[in-house]
Design a protein around this motif. Structure first.
Motif, PDB file in Angstrom:
ATOM      1  N   VAL A  76       0.731  -1.174  -0.144  1.00 56.66           N
ATOM      2  CA  VAL A  76       0.044   0.087   0.197  1.00 56.66           C
ATOM      3  C   VAL A  76       0.741   1.182  -0.179  1.00 56.66           C
ATOM      4  O   VAL A  76       2.166   1.105   0.542  1.00 56.66           O
ATOM      5  CB  VAL A  76      -0.967   0.054   1.084  1.00 56.66           C
ATOM      6  CG1 VAL A  76      -0.185   0.245   2.531  1.00 56.66           C
ATOM      7  CG2 VAL A  76      -2.012   1.176   1.074  1.00 56.66           C
ATOM      8  N   LYS A  77       0.528   2.002  -0.622  1.00 62.83           N
ATOM      9  CA  LYS A  77       1.202   3.539  -0.840  1.00 62.83           C
ATOM     10  C   LYS A  77       0.126   4.782  -0.494  1.00 62.83           C
ATOM     11  O   LYS A  77      -0.743   4.855  -0.941  1.00 62.83           O
ATOM     12  CB  LYS A  77       1.939   3.527  -2.274  1.00 62.83           C
ATOM     13  CG  LYS A  77       2.440   4.712  -2.376  1.00 62.83           C
ATOM     14  CD  LYS A  77       3.205   4.818  -3.719  1.00 62.83           C
ATOM     15  CE  LYS A  77       4.319   3.660  -3.990  1.00 62.83           C
ATOM     16  NZ  LYS A  77       4.972   3.870  -5.400  1.00 62.83           N
ATOM     17  N   LEU A  78       0.847   5.244   0.457  1.00 61.08           N
ATOM     18  CA  LEU A  78       0.048   6.669   0.794  1.00 61.08           C
ATOM     19  C   LEU A  78       0.910   7.797   0.076  1.00 61.08           C
ATOM     20  O   LEU A  78       2.051   7.990   0.514  1.00 61.08           O
ATOM     21  CB  LEU A  78       0.105   6.919   2.271  1.00 61.08           C
ATOM     22  CG  LEU A  78      -0.554   5.729   3.182  1.00 61.08           C
ATOM     23  CD1 LEU A  78      -0.586   5.970   4.611  1.00 61.08           C
ATOM     24  CD2 LEU A  78      -1.957   5.470   2.851  1.00 61.08           C
ATOM     25  N   HIS A  79       0.200   8.873  -0.495  1.00 62.24           N
ATOM     26  CA  HIS A  79       0.663   9.783  -1.120  1.00 62.24           C
ATOM     27  C   HIS A  79       0.138  11.449  -0.404  1.00 62.24           C
ATOM     28  O   HIS A  79      -1.099  11.346  -0.027  1.00 62.24           O
ATOM     29  CB  HIS A  79       0.106  10.163  -2.642  1.00 62.24           C
ATOM     30  CG  HIS A  79       0.511   8.830  -3.173  1.00 62.24           C
ATOM     31  ND1 HIS A  79       1.655   8.618  -4.236  1.00 62.24           N
ATOM     32  CD2 HIS A  79      -0.060   7.699  -3.423  1.00 62.24           C
ATOM     33  CE1 HIS A  79       1.721   7.580  -4.690  1.00 62.24           C
ATOM     34  NE2 HIS A  79       0.740   6.800  -4.256  1.00 62.24           N
ATOM     35  N   CYS A  80       0.898  12.232  -0.466  1.00 62.51           N
ATOM     36  CA  CYS A  80       0.441  13.623  -0.249  1.00 62.51           C
ATOM     37  C   CYS A  80       1.389  14.633  -0.724  1.00 62.51           C
ATOM     38  O   CYS A  80       2.363  14.212  -1.127  1.00 62.51           O
ATOM     39  CB  CYS A  80       0.339  13.584   1.148  1.00 62.51           C
ATOM     40  SG  CYS A  80       1.969  13.931   2.005  1.00 62.51           S
ATOM     41  N   SER A  81       0.654  16.083  -1.060  1.00 62.85           N
ATOM     42  CA  SER A  81       1.566  16.700  -1.559  1.00 62.85           C
ATOM     43  C   SER A  81       1.257  18.159  -0.831  1.00 62.85           C
ATOM     44  O   SER A  81       0.261  18.413  -0.354  1.00 62.85           O
ATOM     45  CB  SER A  81       1.016  17.359  -3.089  1.00 62.85           C
ATOM     46  OG  SER A  81       1.651  18.410  -3.562  1.00 62.85           O
ATOM     47  N   VAL A  82       2.574  18.903  -0.384  1.00 64.48           N
ATOM     48  CA  VAL A  82       2.378  19.810   0.507  1.00 64.48           C
ATOM     49  C   VAL A  82       3.142  21.091  -0.091  1.00 64.48           C
ATOM     50  O   VAL A  82       4.176  21.229  -0.612  1.00 64.48           O
ATOM     51  CB  VAL A  82       3.275  19.566   2.038  1.00 64.48           C
ATOM     52  CG1 VAL A  82       3.041  20.402   3.081  1.00 64.48           C
ATOM     53  CG2 VAL A  82       2.667  18.326   2.369  1.00 64.48           C
ATOM     54  N   SER A  83       2.457  22.410   0.227  1.00 67.43           N
ATOM     55  CA  SER A  83       3.099  23.399  -0.306  1.00 67.43           C
ATOM     56  C   SER A  83       3.290  24.261   0.941  1.00 67.43           C
ATOM     57  O   SER A  83       2.913  24.011   2.002  1.00 67.43           O
ATOM     58  CB  SER A  83       2.145  24.399  -1.120  1.00 67.43           C
ATOM     59  OG  SER A  83       0.896  24.698  -0.374  1.00 67.43           O
ATOM     60  N   GLY A  84       4.344  25.221   0.670  1.00 70.58           N
ATOM     61  CA  GLY A  84       4.505  26.095   2.034  1.00 70.58           C
ATOM     62  C   GLY A  84       6.053  26.548   1.540  1.00 70.58           C
ATOM     63  O   GLY A  84       6.846  26.226   0.984  1.00 70.58           O
ATOM     64  N   TRP A  85       6.539  27.785   2.321  1.00 74.18           N
ATOM     65  CA  TRP A  85       7.744  28.611   2.305  1.00 74.18           C
ATOM     66  C   TRP A  85       8.150  28.861   3.511  1.00 74.18           C
ATOM     67  O   TRP A  85       7.427  29.300   4.274  1.00 74.18           O
ATOM     68  CB  TRP A  85       7.667  29.505   1.401  1.00 74.18           C
ATOM     69  CG  TRP A  85       8.948  30.232   0.911  1.00 74.18           C
ATOM     70  CD1 TRP A  85       9.758  31.232   1.665  1.00 74.18           C
ATOM     71  CD2 TRP A  85      10.158  29.520   0.215  1.00 74.18           C
ATOM     72  NE1 TRP A  85      10.828  31.339   1.252  1.00 74.18           N
ATOM     73  CE2 TRP A  85      11.313  30.514   0.066  1.00 74.18           C
ATOM     74  CE3 TRP A  85      10.009  28.590  -0.764  1.00 74.18           C
ATOM     75  CZ2 TRP A  85      12.243  30.232  -0.835  1.00 74.18           C
ATOM     76  CZ3 TRP A  85      10.889  28.374  -1.665  1.00 74.18           C
ATOM     77  CH2 TRP A  85      12.271  29.096  -1.553  1.00 74.18           C
ATOM     78  N   PRO A  86       9.454  28.466   3.911  1.00 80.67           N
ATOM     79  CA  PRO A  86      10.205  27.567   3.121  1.00 80.67           C
ATOM     80  C   PRO A  86       9.841  26.231   3.000  1.00 80.67           C
ATOM     81  O   PRO A  86       8.617  25.734   3.532  1.00 80.67           O
ATOM     82  CB  PRO A  86      11.753  27.456   4.082  1.00 80.67           C
ATOM     83  CG  PRO A  86      11.253  27.704   5.186  1.00 80.67           C
ATOM     84  CD  PRO A  86      10.011  28.731   5.116  1.00 80.67           C
TER      85      PRO A  86
END
Length: 1561
Positions: free
Chosen positions: A266-276
């Motif tokens: 099983v594979k869990l994905h996520c995408s995160v934005s932010g600076w830094p």
């Protein structure tokens, strides 16, 4: 977006270095802002969650108005700047909560709205369900969720300087939302006044509720559009301001929950934005995932902003909640996903139940913090079965370990006694310290006996632990008095009586209990009074004579023929009130600690004559009282009623009112003063203000007496084993027993005849565990039942049972390893179970299963017949196939739990040349610096046989590179005694085998084991009996009930040895050597099974063999050990004592006395004595004659042992002994009168005097003492009183003239004695030497003194004798005495050295040596440097002063003090004057200069004589005159007075004053 998780708010993040100081400061500001807004958020959360469709419609209109009217926007923003800052935080929290609930699949009715920044609460917080009307539910679209709040979802973790722009953007919206919220509050208040505007709003709301699904969707789209516009505007402002380039993490794509089958990935994905760029960390059940700890299990990747967690080959343990935590300098954000792993139907992993503790996957529960977890509750340091005594203190406690540990979330702790919760009271106090729960009994009572259980609840999970507490009776004040009753309870309270019940004690003191006395005490006082004059046998008694409205406490005492026992624990307070009165009267305690009741009457109401009561019956009847109860009448009016009770004696059939003066208000009454054995009937009448009603129906005939019978004795008492100190006793309950209270169990050691109670609080049920029994003893038991009527007869005694642990199946084996592998078979080894279950392990069963591609198959049996060794060869396996194994042990109780599943082993041919690992390592004989390690040889020996072994050791916590070898050369034995261990350190060991090819693989580890000598450790003891038989003995005080002794030689069992005989009994064992010889050399050891490695050993080498054989020979042919050989001594009267002492003599010992080879016997000449206790043998003779010269022998015989001792008295030895005996006889005669205990001697005192002294004895008042010197008596001033028995003569300043012969004589009518002391020649010289020594020691340090002649060095002594030689030296050279340097003694105390006219050459070190005739005693002074300068200067001063004093002008003599002369006479005075140079003279009169003239002629002739002449003196010449002489060295004035008188005046004054003579020249 979600706020920070709770565990990061209250605890520091694990990556502390990643969060810099600026971030922590910003976060702290954010927390403060969140805390301030929490009150608004909490208050409004319900309103948000329950908002109707109309409210959401108004909210969307507010968005439209805010976007279309910029002027309104600016005005509202300027008015609500402060409010909008708080409200924006609230909006973000609501949005975060909504997103959290949506991502977890929670509907609006189950979504938890929590203030994550507020203080954590241990209780679960859930939002209330939204209640919608029917129309609202119909208008809701399917799968449509009512949004809680849909504002912008920008998460801001800190308050920056440019946030004001964002606040202004949302100001209009916030203001409008607050307005809508306030309007919603208005619509919910139906009793408030509604204005026209609010009525219009209500009308619009009803219309909105009837809108269709299409309208609702459109409204939602409008809100989304508005939100997007706000976000775009905010993004634009960010770009315009550099500070807004930094922003907290945001999840663009959140991880999604998955449900998968076992063995799938099983594979869990996520995408995160932010600076830094945020840093992403993955968690499993709030624990960071470590890919290195589980290689191949987890793969974590981060590419181009996409973060993945891959879980390979999922199994049931991977079912968990996973969290992705994104963090940067602006904050932290988490997203959650759940993974559920399903198993194919029918497949079940049995190994999860065989590892000792449960290995099932964690189940989940929602904690008060909103995340899934399971709490594992474990008890450490648990309390065991406890025993106490009445009046003592006792504390039960255990440490509670809860994992995971959550701060500020404390578990619920509850204590139970026999299943009933225990609450805090003055008797017992529970306490929870944060990790330890305790229950403290401040004063134990028998009521406290029972089974105590602690239950720890954490959320939905709880664990509990139980142990029994026994309370023994306190010591009786009167021996033989019964024990105290228990459980005193007030079961029925009325205004004129209270029924008290109790339980009978188990111990009657040795004689039957005659009854009980009940004592009462009014609450608030300390005065106890006895309620009954005669003892009552029934365990229930109504106490009368109480004051209505008062509270009482009670206690009970038992009495037998010996006396009255101790009182019971007091009851709880009970108020003397009518039950009906309690219900209708208003009452409150006047003081919390007294329990007194203040009663206030209510106003009565008018009524009608009541009817008769119903259902009258006798509820309780004893020989002392009868209790009636009934129901109030149906016809009773509106006022209260009273009752009158009547009784009828069946012999007279006359009715008589019982309570004429005290009407009853409650339908219950107790009658006293009834005659036992008589028959009565009873009836009741009702009464009120209208009159007395008709009587009720009479009861059945009641005979006064106890209706409750004593129960019958229990039967069929069966004891069964439980532990090594307890037995379970079961029985058949008493038949037809009524109101049974419980059972008492007693135990007795078989043959003792003494019974002891096993419980002091009656137990219910037919089974009880009796604790505190002696291991190995045999007991019998008996039981009796108890109710209020009394105790039953004892049951029949049970069968005897020996106390030892019950047999159980053994625990699982462990440490399964592959010892050798072939192409189609494998040899396994394992370690035997830690616990054998109380019986010998009879064998093992092995199971195996194939493992293909990581998937285990089904279990198969490897052996049908049990294996007796800890190793087994499994055949018919597949080559190159991986297998897993498990082993189960068996004893006579059955098959134990299988072991944990082994590692995977591959079946393949081992081609290695070196040997395999040794196996079955075990250690024993553990001491503080040593232990013995044993092992078995490897199954696989390699290509050549094993030639030896190497043993390695390291500390348990040390790294693998710290192994060190214990032997340089290979061992041939399969054991090693390891020496040189450090006490208290934990070690592990391993063994490697070696052959010609090399050293093989190391064995499994043995240990860890702590090097320590445990308390009670005993060693093997060698002993030799009277027959010379040698044996090794061992005793063990820590044996388990099923422990056995195992003997071995060189660690090989000696069961079949023909040279040894083993005997074991109880906790003792021994092996006996039939004929000890060289073939018996070796190490003998004894192991105790079923213990934690208790063992001991003994080495018999050649030296020890010789010692034991010699000892054996001595025991075969014993001799009487002699402590002292035959000796002779002279006694006080000249008697002769022959004696010897043996080490030990028995009562049958005999002695033969032999003189010159002939036995002598007791008679006038010989007296014999034997002291068998001390072993002293004596023979006495009054006098030694010439014929007694010869050889004396004492011959001893004590059983089989013999001995003798001889003394030869021949020649000079005998003659000297004979003389000594005669001397002692004469001495005894002398001592019959006054005599000297110590003869005359001398002593030099500290004052250097000589003291002659002697000690006298046997004196009386008439005894005289005389001193003589050279036969001339010395007169002594003081008379001796002989109090201290010392007589002394003091000689001061002893010198040569005191030499002579001194004698002192004691005499009285009984005789006389004398003592002489010669102080002449050498004796005198010796005394003088001691005197001189004392004088020399008394000398002071040398001192420096300046004189007019020079410098003097001197020392002071007590006194000086010419015998004391004085020598002076200067700078190490003896001083030669001259006129300038002289030595001397002044006043017999000062010894000096005079240096006249000193020069610089006289400087240096001076030594004065005082020689006493034997030793020189030195005193030293350093006359140099400053000391010399000061002394020399003082000498010069004194010298000049001496010269001046010598040559000073002065009047030598001649002038009187007063001169009286008659007027007209001539006065001539002459004086001599001296001085060098010749002095000058002058005269003074009345302190004025006087010149020479005719009347007063003054002359000075030859520089020596001065003349003073006055011719024809007159009264004017009277006055004070003076002669002044002076030269250059000084002057002197001599004064004299001249008095001139007239004869006539003198005559007149004569009667008053006598005349004085004239002085004239």
């Amino acid at each position: 977006m979600m706020s920070l998780p709770f565990y990061q708010k209250l605890h520091e993040h694990y990556d502390r270095s990643y969060r810099n100081k600026d971030l922590r400061t910003a976060m702290s500001q954010y927390y403060e802002q969140e805390k301030k807004s929490s009150a608004i958020y909490t208050h409004g959360s319900t309103a948000y969650s329950s908002r109707s469709l109309a409210a959401h419609r108004q909210e969307s209109q507010a968005f439209s108005q805010a976007s279309s009217s910029s002027a309104s926007y600016l005005q509202q923003a300027s008015q609500a700047t402060t409010e909008s800052s708080l409200a924006s935080a609230v909006s973000r929290k609501a949005t975060s909560a909504y997103d959290y609930g949506y991502s977890h699949g929670l509907t609006d009715s189950s979504l938890m709205l929590e203030d994550y920044s507020s203080k954590l609460s241990p209780q679960m917080k859930r939002a209330k369900k939204i209640l919608l009307s029917g129309e609202e539910k119909e208008n809701l679209p399917s799968d449509y969720m009512v949004p809680i709040f849909s504002g912008r979802q920008v998460h801001v973790s800190g308050i920056t300087d440019t946030e004001e722009e964002r606040i202004k953007e949302a100001a209009a919206y916030i203001a409008q939302r607050n307005l809508l919220a306030s309007e919603e509050g208005i619509t919910t208040s139906k009793q408030s006044t509604v204005s026209k505007q609010s009525l219009s709003t209500l009308h619009q709301e009803e219309v909105f509720e009837k809108k269709s699904r299409k309208v609702a969707i459109r409204e939602k789209a409008e809100r989304l559009s508005l939100r997007k516009t706000l976000e775009e505007t905010e993004a634009f402002h960010r770009k315009m301001n550099e500070d807004h380039l930094l922003h907290a993490p945001e999840f663009v794509i959140k991880p999604r929950s998955h449900t998968v089958w076992e063995k799938e990935n099983v594979k869990l994905h996520c995408s995160v934005s932010g600076w830094p760029a945020p840093r992403v960390t993955w968690y499993k059940n709030q624990v960071p995932i470590n890919v290195h700890a589980n290689p191949g299990k987890y793969i974590i990747e981060s590419r181009y902003g996409m973060h993945t967690l891959e879980i390979n080959k999922c199994d049931f343990e991977d079912t968990a909640q996973y969290r992705a935590s994104a963090m940067n300098a602006k904050g932290e954000l988490s997203a959650y996903a759940s993974v559920v792993v399903k198993r194919y139907k029918g497949e079940f992993d049995e190994t999860r139940f065989h590892a000792g503790a449960s290995t099932l996957p964690l189940s989940f529960a929602v904690t008060p913090y909103g995340y899934a977890s399971k709490f594992d509750i474990h008890f450490d340091d648990k309390f065991d079965v406890s025993f106490g005594r009445e009046g003592e203190t006792l504390s039960l406690g255990c440490r509670v370990v809860i994992t995971p540990e959550i701060k500020h979330f404390q578990p619920e702790i509850q204590w139970y006694r026999n299943g009933i919760p225990v609450s805090s009271s003055k008797w017992v106090q529970p306490h929870w310290s944060g990790d330890r729960a305790t229950l403290t009994f401040s004063h134990l009572n028998k009521e406290d006996e029972g089974l105590y259980t602690i239950r720890v609840r954490m959320g939905e999970y709880y664990e509990q632990y139980s142990a029994y507490v026994f309370v023994r009776d306190g010591d009786a004040e009167i021996e033989g008095a019964p024990a105290s009753p228990l459980d005193v309870v007030c079961v029925d309270a009325n205004k004129d009586y209270i029924i008290v019940t109790w339980k009978q004690p188990a111990v009657d003191g040795g004689s039957p209990i005659l009854g009980y006395f009940i004592d009462k005490c009014e609450v608030g006082t300390d005065s106890w009074s006895q309620c009954n004059d005669t003892p009552v046998k029934f365990a229930r008694f109504p106490v009368t004579g109480l004051l209505e409205g008062r509270s009482y406490i009670f206690r009970v005492r038992a009495v037998n023929k010996t006396g009255i026992g101790l009182p019971s624990r007091v009851s709880e307070p009970a108020a003397a009130l009518d039950p009906a009165e309690k219900a209708r009267l208003r009452s409150h305690p006047s003081a919390p600690w007294t329990g007194q009741i203040i009663v206030t009457e209510e106003e009565p109401r008018e009524g009608i004559v009541p009817g008769p009561p119903t259902d009258l019956s006798v509820t309780e009847a004893t020989q002392s009282y009868v209790v009636l109860s009934w129901k109030p009448p149906g016809q009773r009016g509106h006022e209260g009623i009273l009752y009158f009770v009547e009784k009828c004696d069946m012999e007279t059939e006359n009715w008589q009112r019982v309570n004429t003066e005290l009407p009853v208000k409650s339908p219950r009454f107790a009658l006293f003063d009834l005659t036992e054995g008589k028959s009565y009937r009873f009836r009741v009448r009702c009464s009120n203000s209208a009159g007395v009603g008709e009587p009720s129906e009479a009861t059945e005939v009641t005979v006064v007496g106890d209706k409750l019978d004593i129960p019958k004795a229990p039967g069929n008492i069966i004891p069964s084993r439980n532990t090594d100190t307890s037995v379970v006793v079961s029985w058949e309950e008493s038949k037809d027993a009524k109101e049974l209270v419980g059972y008492y169990i007693e135990s007795s050691v078989v043959g003792s005849g003494k019974w002891e109670p096993c419980n002091n609080n009656p137990v219910k049920g037919p089974r009880f565990t009796c604790h505190g029994l002696a291991t190995g003893q045999s007991y019998i038991f008996r039981v009796r039942a108890v109710n209020a009527a009394g105790l039953s007869e004892y049951s029949q005694d049970s069968e005897a049972i020996e106390v030892k642990a019950a047999i159980a199946a053994p625990s699982p084996p462990y440490d399964i390893t592959c010892l050798e592998s072939f192409r189609d078979s494998m040899v396994l080894g394992w370690k035997q179970p830690d616990k054998s279950g109380g019986a010998e392990i009879t064998g093992y069963y092995v199971n195996y299963r194939e493992v293909i591609d990581g998937v285990p198959g089904k279990w198969r049996e490897a052996n049908i017949k049990a294996v007796s060794e800890e190793a087994y060869k499994i055949s018919n396996l597949k080559e190159n196939t991986v297998y897993q194994f498990q082993v189960a042990a068996m004893n006579i109780a059955g098959l134990g739990v299988p072991s944990a599943v082994s590692e995977c082993f591959k079946c393949e041919e081992w081609t290695i040349a070196v040997p395999g690992p040794p196996h079955n390592l075990k250690y024993s004989e553990v001491r503080k610096t040593s232990l013995v390690l044993q092992w078995k040889p490897p199954i696989h020996s390699g290509r050549t046989p094993v030639t030896g072994y190497f043993v390695d050791v390291k500390e348990a916590n040390a790294k693998d590179d710290q192994w060190r070898g214990l032997n340089e050369a290979a061992l041939t034995n399969k054991y090693l005694k390891v020496q040189g261990l450090q006490e208290g350190v934990s070690y592990v060991f391993r063994v490697r085998a070696i052959n010609q090819a090399g050293v093989g693989k190391p064995s499994d580890l043995a240990g860890p084991v702590v090097a320590e000598t445990r308390p009670g450790t005993k060693e093997l003891v060698v002993s030799v009996n009277d027959d010379g038989i040698i044996s090794l003995n061992f005793e063990c005080d820590q044996m388990a009930p099923n422990s056995e002794f195992t003997w071995s030689k060189d660690y090989v069992a000696t069961e079949d040895s023909a040279r040894l005989e083993v005997e074991s009994k109880g906790n003792k064992t021994k092996i006996t050597f039939k004929e000890l010889g060289m073939e018996d050399l070796g190490i003998y050891s004894c192991d105790v099974t079923e213990t934690d490695g208790i063992a001991a050993s003994y080495l018999i080498d050649e030296e020890e063999l010789k010692r034991l054989l010699a000892l054996s020979q001595e025991h075969k042919f014993p001799t009487v050990a002699v402590k002292s050989d035959l000796a002779v001594e002279i006694l006080e009267k000249g008697q002769v004592r022959f004696w010897m002492q043996a080490e030990k003599l028995s009562g049958n010992a005999k002695v033969n006395y032999v003189f010159n080879e002939k036995e002598v016997f007791e008679g006038p000449k010989y007296k014999m004595h034997i002291d068998r206790n001390t072993g002293i043998i004596e023979m006495f003779m009054d006098k030694l004659l010439d014929e007694d010269e010869g050889t004396y022998t004492f011959q001893l015989q004590d059983g089989r042992a013999t001995g003798h001792s001889t003394l030869v008295l021949i020649g000079d030895v005998y003659k000297n002994l004979q003389k000594e005996a005669e001397f002692q006889r004469q001495e005894w005669i002398r001592k019959q009168g006054p005599h000297f205990a110590e003869y005359l001697s001398w002593e030099v005192t500290g004052e250097c005097n000589v003291l002659l002294k002697c000690k006298v004895a046997n004196i009386k008042k008439e005894t005289h003492i005389l001193w003589y010197k050279d036969e001339r008596e010395i007169s002594v001033d003081e008379k001796h009183d002989f109090k201290d028995g010392i007589c002394t003569l003091l000689i001061t300043e002893f010198s040569k003239k005191d030499a002579g012969i001194y004698e002192v004589i004691l005499k009285d009518d009984r005789g006389k004695d004398k003592s002489r002391l010669k102080l002449v020649d050498e004796a005198f010289q010796e005394l003088m030497t001691e005197v001189c020594k004392k004088i020399a020691l008394s000398a002071s340090d040398l001192k420096i003194q300046s004189t007019a002649e020079g410098i003097r060095l001197y020392s002071l002594v007590t006194y000086y004798l010419d015998d004391l030689k004085v020598n002076w030296s200067h700078n190490g050279t003896a001083i030669k005495y001259t006129d300038r340097v002289k030595s001397g003694v002044t006043g017999e105390q000062q010894i000096w050295l005079q240096i006249s006219e000193p020069t610089p050459n006289d400087q240096g070190k001076y030594v004065m040596e005082l020689f006493d005739g034997k030793t020189g005693h030195q005193k030293t002074v350093d006359l140099s440097g400053q000391d010399y300068e000061e002394a020399y200067a003082e000498f010069q001063r004194l010298k000049q002063a001496a010269i001046a004093e010598k040559n000073r002008a002065r009047v030598v003599g001649g002038l009187p003090d007063v001169v009286t002369i008659q007027e007209g006479k001539t006065l001539n005075l002459t004086c001599t004057v001296w001085g060098d140079p010749t002095p000058e003279i002058s005269w003074l009169k009345n302190e004025k200069s006087l010149d020479s003239d005719d009347h007063c002629n003054l002359r000075f002739e030859a520089g020596k004589t001065a003349f003073f002449t006055v011719t024809g003196v007159t009264t004017a010449d009277s006055g004070k005159y003076g002669l002044v002489v002076k030269n250059k060295y000084g002057s002197e004035t001599i004064d004299f007075t001249i008095s001139v008188f007239i004869p006539e005046e003198e005559a007149r004054m004569a009667p008053a004053k006598p005349q004085k003579g004239d002085k004239s020249k």
